[in-house]
Scaffold this motif. Structure first.
Motif, PDB file in Angstrom:
ATOM      1  N   ASN A 268      -0.543  -6.583 -12.685  1.00  0.00           N
ATOM      2  CA  ASN A 268       0.711  -5.988 -13.159  1.00  0.00           C
ATOM      3  C   ASN A 268       1.209  -4.916 -12.189  1.00  0.00           C
ATOM      4  O   ASN A 268       2.416  -4.806 -11.930  1.00  0.00           O
ATOM      5  CB  ASN A 268       0.524  -5.394 -14.555  1.00  0.00           C
ATOM      6  N   GLU A 269       0.295  -4.123 -11.663  1.00  0.00           N
ATOM      7  CA  GLU A 269       0.669  -3.096 -10.697  1.00  0.00           C
ATOM      8  C   GLU A 269       1.192  -3.728  -9.410  1.00  0.00           C
ATOM      9  O   GLU A 269       2.168  -3.252  -8.825  1.00  0.00           O
ATOM     10  CB  GLU A 269      -0.529  -2.191 -10.404  1.00  0.00           C
ATOM     11  N   LEU A 270       0.555  -4.811  -8.992  1.00  0.00           N
ATOM     12  CA  LEU A 270       1.031  -5.517  -7.801  1.00  0.00           C
ATOM     13  C   LEU A 270       2.386  -6.167  -8.058  1.00  0.00           C
ATOM     14  O   LEU A 270       3.284  -6.111  -7.209  1.00  0.00           O
ATOM     15  CB  LEU A 270       0.019  -6.576  -7.372  1.00  0.00           C
ATOM     16  N   ARG A 271       2.543  -6.764  -9.215  1.00  0.00           N
ATOM     17  CA  ARG A 271       3.813  -7.431  -9.525  1.00  0.00           C
ATOM     18  C   ARG A 271       4.959  -6.420  -9.531  1.00  0.00           C
ATOM     19  O   ARG A 271       6.060  -6.691  -9.032  1.00  0.00           O
ATOM     20  CB  ARG A 271       3.699  -8.152 -10.872  1.00  0.00           C
TER      21      ARG A 271
ATOM     22  N   TYR B  30       0.845  -1.207   0.000  1.00  0.00           N
ATOM     23  CA  TYR B  30       0.000   0.000   0.000  1.00  0.00           C
ATOM     24  C   TYR B  30       0.876   1.252   0.000  1.00  0.00           C
ATOM     25  O   TYR B  30       0.634   2.189  -0.773  1.00  0.00           O
ATOM     26  CB  TYR B  30      -0.936  -0.008   1.206  1.00  0.00           C
ATOM     27  N   CYS B  31       1.888   1.273   0.848  1.00  0.00           N
ATOM     28  CA  CYS B  31       2.785   2.437   0.922  1.00  0.00           C
ATOM     29  C   CYS B  31       3.561   2.615  -0.376  1.00  0.00           C
ATOM     30  O   CYS B  31       3.746   3.749  -0.856  1.00  0.00           O
ATOM     31  CB  CYS B  31       3.747   2.295   2.097  1.00  0.00           C
ATOM     32  N   TRP B  32       4.025   1.498  -0.953  1.00  0.00           N
ATOM     33  CA  TRP B  32       4.764   1.593  -2.208  1.00  0.00           C
ATOM     34  C   TRP B  32       3.875   2.158  -3.320  1.00  0.00           C
ATOM     35  O   TRP B  32       4.290   3.057  -4.063  1.00  0.00           O
ATOM     36  CB  TRP B  32       5.301   0.222  -2.618  1.00  0.00           C
ATOM     37  N   LEU B  33       2.674   1.642  -3.428  1.00  0.00           N
ATOM     38  CA  LEU B  33       1.748   2.140  -4.448  1.00  0.00           C
ATOM     39  C   LEU B  33       1.396   3.603  -4.203  1.00  0.00           C
ATOM     40  O   LEU B  33       1.294   4.396  -5.143  1.00  0.00           O
ATOM     41  CB  LEU B  33       0.487   1.285  -4.477  1.00  0.00           C
ATOM     42  N   SER B  34       1.213   3.958  -2.952  1.00  0.00           N
ATOM     43  CA  SER B  34       0.893   5.345  -2.608  1.00  0.00           C
ATOM     44  C   SER B  34       1.997   6.292  -3.069  1.00  0.00           C
ATOM     45  O   SER B  34       1.719   7.396  -3.567  1.00  0.00           O
ATOM     46  CB  SER B  34       0.686   5.470  -1.097  1.00  0.00           C
ATOM     47  N   ASP B  35       3.251   5.845  -2.951  1.00  0.00           N
ATOM     48  CA  ASP B  35       4.391   6.683  -3.334  1.00  0.00           C
ATOM     49  C   ASP B  35       4.695   6.634  -4.831  1.00  0.00           C
ATOM     50  O   ASP B  35       5.157   7.628  -5.404  1.00  0.00           O
ATOM     51  CB  ASP B  35       5.645   6.242  -2.571  1.00  0.00           C
ATOM     52  N   ASN B  36       4.475   5.478  -5.448  1.00  0.00           N
ATOM     53  CA  ASN B  36       4.951   5.267  -6.814  1.00  0.00           C
ATOM     54  C   ASN B  36       3.858   5.142  -7.872  1.00  0.00           C
ATOM     55  O   ASN B  36       4.121   5.382  -9.053  1.00  0.00           O
ATOM     56  CB  ASN B  36       5.819   3.999  -6.863  1.00  0.00           C
ATOM     57  N   ASN B  37       2.679   4.748  -7.471  1.00  0.00           N
ATOM     58  CA  ASN B  37       1.590   4.561  -8.432  1.00  0.00           C
ATOM     59  C   ASN B  37       0.245   4.804  -7.733  1.00  0.00           C
ATOM     60  O   ASN B  37      -0.563   3.891  -7.593  1.00  0.00           O
ATOM     61  CB  ASN B  37       1.650   3.142  -9.017  1.00  0.00           C
ATOM     62  N   PRO B  38       0.003   6.027  -7.284  1.00  0.00           N
ATOM     63  CA  PRO B  38      -1.187   6.289  -6.469  1.00  0.00           C
ATOM     64  C   PRO B  38      -2.506   6.008  -7.175  1.00  0.00           C
ATOM     65  O   PRO B  38      -3.510   5.699  -6.521  1.00  0.00           O
ATOM     66  CB  PRO B  38      -1.058   7.774  -6.103  1.00  0.00           C
ATOM     67  N   SER B  39      -2.511   6.077  -8.498  1.00  0.00           N
ATOM     68  CA  SER B  39      -3.770   5.799  -9.205  1.00  0.00           C
ATOM     69  C   SER B  39      -4.221   4.353  -8.993  1.00  0.00           C
ATOM     70  O   SER B  39      -5.406   4.044  -9.110  1.00  0.00           O
ATOM     71  CB  SER B  39      -3.616   6.081 -10.702  1.00  0.00           C
ATOM     72  N   ALA B  40      -3.268   3.463  -8.670  1.00  0.00           N
ATOM     73  CA  ALA B  40      -3.609   2.051  -8.457  1.00  0.00           C
ATOM     74  C   ALA B  40      -4.461   1.842  -7.219  1.00  0.00           C
ATOM     75  O   ALA B  40      -5.160   0.829  -7.109  1.00  0.00           O
ATOM     76  CB  ALA B  40      -2.335   1.214  -8.361  1.00  0.00           C
ATOM     77  N   ILE B  41      -4.386   2.774  -6.278  1.00  0.00           N
ATOM     78  CA  ILE B  41      -5.169   2.609  -5.050  1.00  0.00           C
ATOM     79  C   ILE B  41      -6.227   3.705  -4.905  1.00  0.00           C
ATOM     80  O   ILE B  41      -6.777   3.901  -3.830  1.00  0.00           O
ATOM     81  CB  ILE B  41      -4.268   2.569  -3.794  1.00  0.00           C
TER      82      ILE B  41
ATOM     83  N   ARG C 270     -12.355   3.198  -6.562  1.00  0.00           N
ATOM     84  CA  ARG C 270     -13.038   2.852  -7.810  1.00  0.00           C
ATOM     85  C   ARG C 270     -14.465   2.426  -7.499  1.00  0.00           C
ATOM     86  O   ARG C 270     -14.692   1.543  -6.663  1.00  0.00           O
ATOM     87  CB  ARG C 270     -12.333   1.691  -8.519  1.00  0.00           C
ATOM     88  N   ASP C 271     -15.384   3.028  -8.191  1.00  0.00           N
ATOM     89  CA  ASP C 271     -16.794   2.655  -8.046  1.00  0.00           C
ATOM     90  C   ASP C 271     -17.242   2.671  -6.592  1.00  0.00           C
ATOM     91  O   ASP C 271     -18.095   1.875  -6.197  1.00  0.00           O
ATOM     92  CB  ASP C 271     -17.060   1.279  -8.664  1.00  0.00           C
ATOM     93  N   ASP C 272     -16.640   3.545  -5.815  1.00  0.00           N
ATOM     94  CA  ASP C 272     -17.000   3.699  -4.400  1.00  0.00           C
ATOM     95  C   ASP C 272     -16.793   2.400  -3.617  1.00  0.00           C
ATOM     96  O   ASP C 272     -17.503   2.116  -2.659  1.00  0.00           O
ATOM     97  CB  ASP C 272     -18.464   4.164  -4.278  1.00  0.00           C
ATOM     98  N   GLN C 273     -15.784   1.608  -4.039  1.00  0.00           N
ATOM     99  CA  GLN C 273     -15.494   0.337  -3.371  1.00  0.00           C
ATOM    100  C   GLN C 273     -14.041   0.244  -2.913  1.00  0.00           C
ATOM    101  O   GLN C 273     -13.558  -0.828  -2.592  1.00  0.00           O
ATOM    102  CB  GLN C 273     -15.807  -0.838  -4.313  1.00  0.00           C
ATOM    103  N   GLY C 274     -13.323   1.358  -2.898  1.00  0.00           N
ATOM    104  CA  GLY C 274     -11.912   1.347  -2.537  1.00  0.00           C
ATOM    105  C   GLY C 274     -11.032   1.117  -3.753  1.00  0.00           C
ATOM    106  O   GLY C 274     -11.513   0.863  -4.861  1.00  0.00           O
TER     107      GLY C 274
END
Length: 199
Positions: A184-187, A160-171, A174-178
């Motif tokens: 690919n983003e996780l990998r 979560y922290c990595w995505l927040s820093d490097n790819n925030p759009s991944a988290i 979406r559709d009001d469901q988080g």
């Protein structure tokens, strides 16, 4: 017309006895009430509601709870079965008592006015629900990758922290469901965090 555009008298006319206009509706509490025409039923969420409805419903529940505690309360929490969504939840509220608008109904109207102006009643609650949903979604999104990586304990926080820093759009929500990152983003996060790939 929003609640903001209505007078209290117009709101009373709209809400009091609204349950009589529901299609195919049977209200179990009807026989318990001598003044059923003075009551409204208000639904706040259902089984498949998004985070915003759930967040606002929790605030409304909190604000309505004091009115449920008297011997003859003006608010009763309700949960009704529904063929399409499993159940719908909310409350019944006495709109008029002894010819006067109840305090409970005034509080509800104030909450509705707030939502008409801005849809989120409690930013902190909504944000917390977004984060919790995203963490749950991380677990689900990674279900197939768990065979490819030896994920360490607490991997969700790191990812979560990595995505927040490097790819925030991944988290992003979406559709009001988080947030729900794809594989690919996780990998990419797993590899950069040097999670060990399984042989």
């Amino acid at each position: 017309m929003t609640i903001c555009d209505q007078s209290h008298e117009e709101a009373v006319e709209q809400y009091a006895g609204n349950w009589k206009r529901f299609d195919c509706f049977i209200w179990d509490r009807l026989e318990e009430l001598d003044d059923a025409d003075n009551w409204a039923i208000i639904y706040t969420h259902h089984r498949d509601s998004g985070l915003l409805d759930l967040s606002n419903a929790s605030v409304i529940d909190r604000e309505m709870t004091p009115f449920t505690e008297a011997d003859d309360p003006d608010v009763i929490f309700e949960s009704h079965n529904h063929w399409a969504v499993g159940h719908v939840d909310g409350f019944s509220i006495r709109v008029i008592r002894h010819g006067q608008i109840t305090e409970a109904f005034k509080v509800y109207l104030e909450l509705q006015e707030r939502m008409d102006t801005y849809p989120i009643l409690d930013e902190d609650d909504y944000s917390e629900r977004e984060t919790e949903a995203t963490f749950a979604n991380l677990e689900d999104a990674a279900r197939r990758l768990k065979d490819e990586y030896d994920l360490p304990e607490g991997w969700e926080d790191k990812v979560y922290c990595w995505l927040s820093d490097n790819n925030p759009s991944a988290i992003e929500n979406r559709d009001d469901q988080g947030g729900y990152p794809d594989e690919n983003e996780l990998r990419e996060a797993f590899d950069d965090l040097q999670f060990v790939a399984t042989p």
